[in-house]
Scaffold this motif. Structure first.
Motif, mmCIF file in Angstrom:
data_model
loop_
_atom_site.group_PDB
_atom_site.id
_atom_site.type_symbol
_atom_site.label_atom_id
_atom_site.label_comp_id
_atom_site.label_asym_id
_atom_site.label_seq_id
_atom_site.Cartn_x
_atom_site.Cartn_y
_atom_site.Cartn_z
ATOM 1 N N THR A 318 -22.745 -74.038 64.123
ATOM 2 C CA THR A 318 -22.482 -73.058 65.183
ATOM 3 C C THR A 318 -21.044 -73.214 65.666
ATOM 4 O OG1 THR A 318 -24.791 -73.193 65.913
ATOM 5 C CG2 THR A 318 -23.190 -72.240 67.459
ATOM 6 N N HIS A 320 -18.366 -73.239 68.389
ATOM 7 C CA HIS A 320 -18.361 -73.436 69.838
ATOM 8 C C HIS A 320 -17.511 -72.366 70.519
ATOM 9 C CE1 HIS A 320 -19.249 -78.046 69.485
ATOM 10 N NE2 HIS A 320 -20.260 -77.289 69.068
ATOM 11 N N VAL A 321 -18.037 -71.796 71.596
ATOM 12 C CA VAL A 321 -17.271 -70.865 72.435
ATOM 13 C C VAL A 321 -17.471 -71.293 73.891
ATOM 14 C CG1 VAL A 321 -17.393 -68.931 70.821
ATOM 15 C CG2 VAL A 321 -19.200 -69.228 72.526
ATOM 16 N N ILE A 323 -17.931 -69.569 76.629
ATOM 17 C CA ILE A 323 -18.799 -68.770 77.494
ATOM 18 C C ILE A 323 -19.480 -67.707 76.654
ATOM 19 C CG2 ILE A 323 -16.976 -67.104 78.092
ATOM 20 C CD1 ILE A 323 -18.159 -67.046 80.949
ATOM 21 N N SER A 324 -20.684 -67.347 77.063
ATOM 22 C CA SER A 324 -21.365 -66.207 76.446
ATOM 23 C C SER A 324 -21.883 -65.318 77.564
ATOM 24 C CB SER A 324 -22.517 -66.675 75.547
ATOM 25 O OG SER A 324 -23.473 -67.409 76.292
ATOM 26 N N PHE A 325 -21.935 -64.016 77.293
ATOM 27 C CA PHE A 325 -22.348 -63.047 78.296
ATOM 28 C C PHE A 325 -23.640 -62.361 77.848
ATOM 29 C CE2 PHE A 325 -17.729 -63.308 78.737
ATOM 30 C CZ PHE A 325 -17.586 -63.467 80.110
ATOM 31 N N SER A 326 -24.515 -62.103 78.789
ATOM 32 C CA SER A 326 -25.690 -61.289 78.483
ATOM 33 C C SER A 326 -25.230 -59.847 78.305
ATOM 34 C CB SER A 326 -26.700 -61.375 79.627
ATOM 35 O OG SER A 326 -26.183 -60.717 80.783
ATOM 36 N N ASP A 337 -12.529 -58.093 79.770
ATOM 37 C CA ASP A 337 -12.834 -58.837 78.540
ATOM 38 C C ASP A 337 -11.710 -59.810 78.210
ATOM 39 O OD1 ASP A 337 -13.819 -59.732 76.145
ATOM 40 O OD2 ASP A 337 -13.222 -57.956 75.012
ATOM 41 N N PRO A 343 -12.723 -60.231 70.898
ATOM 42 C CA PRO A 343 -13.907 -61.063 71.082
ATOM 43 C C PRO A 343 -13.707 -62.433 70.465
ATOM 44 C CG PRO A 343 -14.510 -58.845 70.366
ATOM 45 C CD PRO A 343 -13.023 -58.936 70.288
ATOM 46 N N ASP A 345 -15.590 -64.323 68.690
ATOM 47 C CA ASP A 345 -15.994 -64.551 67.307
ATOM 48 C C ASP A 345 -14.936 -64.068 66.347
ATOM 49 O OD1 ASP A 345 -16.404 -61.918 67.939
ATOM 50 O OD2 ASP A 345 -18.322 -61.729 66.894
#
Length: 349
Positions: A318, A320-321, A323-326, A337, A343, A345
């Motif tokens: 995986t 690593h990032v 933060i992730s947003f719903s 953004d 983005p 990714d």
């Protein structure tokens, strides 16, 4: 259908960057790519952190004296998909040559966040793999953040199956096995020019990086039954003088620390041809993937010479990032953004 085994010429670079100058070093990289291609190479391998330099200062001065050097390092580090890497990819496509290069990668969402990364670029200019060093070694922790497993990949190419690890990762049996278990046939290892651990004196033995490289490169090729391509940096006079001009007390350390080495290793663990240590240059080696077959009869650690009912290994690849947003949060904050950045990714390739 009968298997076929590629044959190709590889180039490994033993050279210095234009110290802490990412654009001038990119010019040098492009020149080296062109030279290797003109000499018939299908793959060129460049050293660890070649853009913009290996942070040897972190070994010779206490952290409180290194803030200016860190700022300069960060300012000259590169985005994985930034202008410098795009130019190198274009040069790879122009010459039809695969390129492996070490970079100090800057985090797209942190002006002071750096990774020690390796990029493998295809002969069509496409990024095949983007690996971040799992654990910065010893004093490197003062400069680089830990990476992740996303780049623990072996790439299936027209040259064979290519994998890469950075410096001390070649001491990690599990990292090495994770590449062996993907059928690695060509193993790239990249290294710094020197690695100081002691002040020179008659009672202490400074770390002999060339000896360590030979041990680790030979061991991996012998265990994997894969070719090894070793590329180490070189400390030229300009790099040495830059550091000594800042503090002449480090001259003794820099001048008496063993230099690293660049070379090729056969699947039986033996060195192929000559090595480079005390001068800049490009070495060339002929690789025939068929030579990986016979040694597998003796001990195939990813085949019959293992006990998979006893041993198992799971690798988390995986990326690593921070933060992730719903989906709802993304909708509510679409105008914010990451200050207009792409983005994560995409930025992480």
């Amino acid at each position: 259908m009968m298997l076929t085994y590629p044959k190709f010429k590889a180039a490994t670079v033993h050279a210095a960057p234009v110290f802490l100058n990412r654009d001038a070093t990119t010019d040098k990289v492009c020149s080296l790519i062109g030279e290797a291609a003109r000499n018939g190479a299908d793959l060129i391998v460049l050293p660890e952190a070649f853009i913009p330099a290996f942070p040897v200062w972190a070994a010779v001065w206490a952290p409180i004296y290194n803030h200016a050097m860190f700022r300069k390092m960060a300012a000259n580090s590169v985005l994985a998909n930034g202008a410098q890497m795009q130019r190198i990819a274009q040069e790879a496509r122009k010459h039809g040559i695969f390129v492996s290069i070490g970079i100090s990668e800057i985090n797209p969402v942190s002006v002071g966040g750096l990774w020690n990364s390796n990029m493998l670029i295809s002969d069509e200019g496409e990024v095949l793999n983007h690996h971040r060093k799992l654990v910065p070694t010893y004093f490197e922790k003062l400069v680089w953040a830990p990476g992740d497993g996303a780049g623990l990949k072996v790439c299936d190419t027209r040259l064979g199956k290519i994998g890469a690890l950075i410096c001390g990762e070649n001491t990690n049996p599990l990292a090495r096995y994770s590449l062996m278990a993907q059928g690695e046939q060509v193993h790239i290892s990249s290294w710094p020019p020197i690695w100081p651990t002691e002040k020179p004196n008659p009672w202490a033995s400074n770390y002999d990086i060339a000896a360590a490289v030979r041990i680790r490169a030979g061991a991996h090729s012998f265990e994997a039954k894969a070719f090894g391509i070793v590329s180490s940096g070189f400390m030229d006079q300009a790099m040495r003088d830059y550091l000594v001009d800042m503090d002449d007390t480090v001259a003794e350390i820099l001048d008496n620390t063993p230099r690293s080495v660049s070379m090729f290793i056969a699947p039986n663990g033996k060195q192929i041809g000559q090595s480079l240590q005390d001068e800049e240059g490009i070495l060339y080696g002929d690789i025939d993937i068929a030579d990986c077959v016979e040694p597998k009869q003796f001990h195939d650690v990813v085949g019959y010479y293992n006990r998979f009912d006893i041993f198992s290994l799971t690798v988390n690849r995986t990326r690593h990032v921070p933060i992730s947003f719903s989906p709802l949060a993304l909708e509510d904050h679409s105008d914010a953004d990451l200050a207009g950045q792409a983005p994560l990714d995409e930025l992480a390739l």
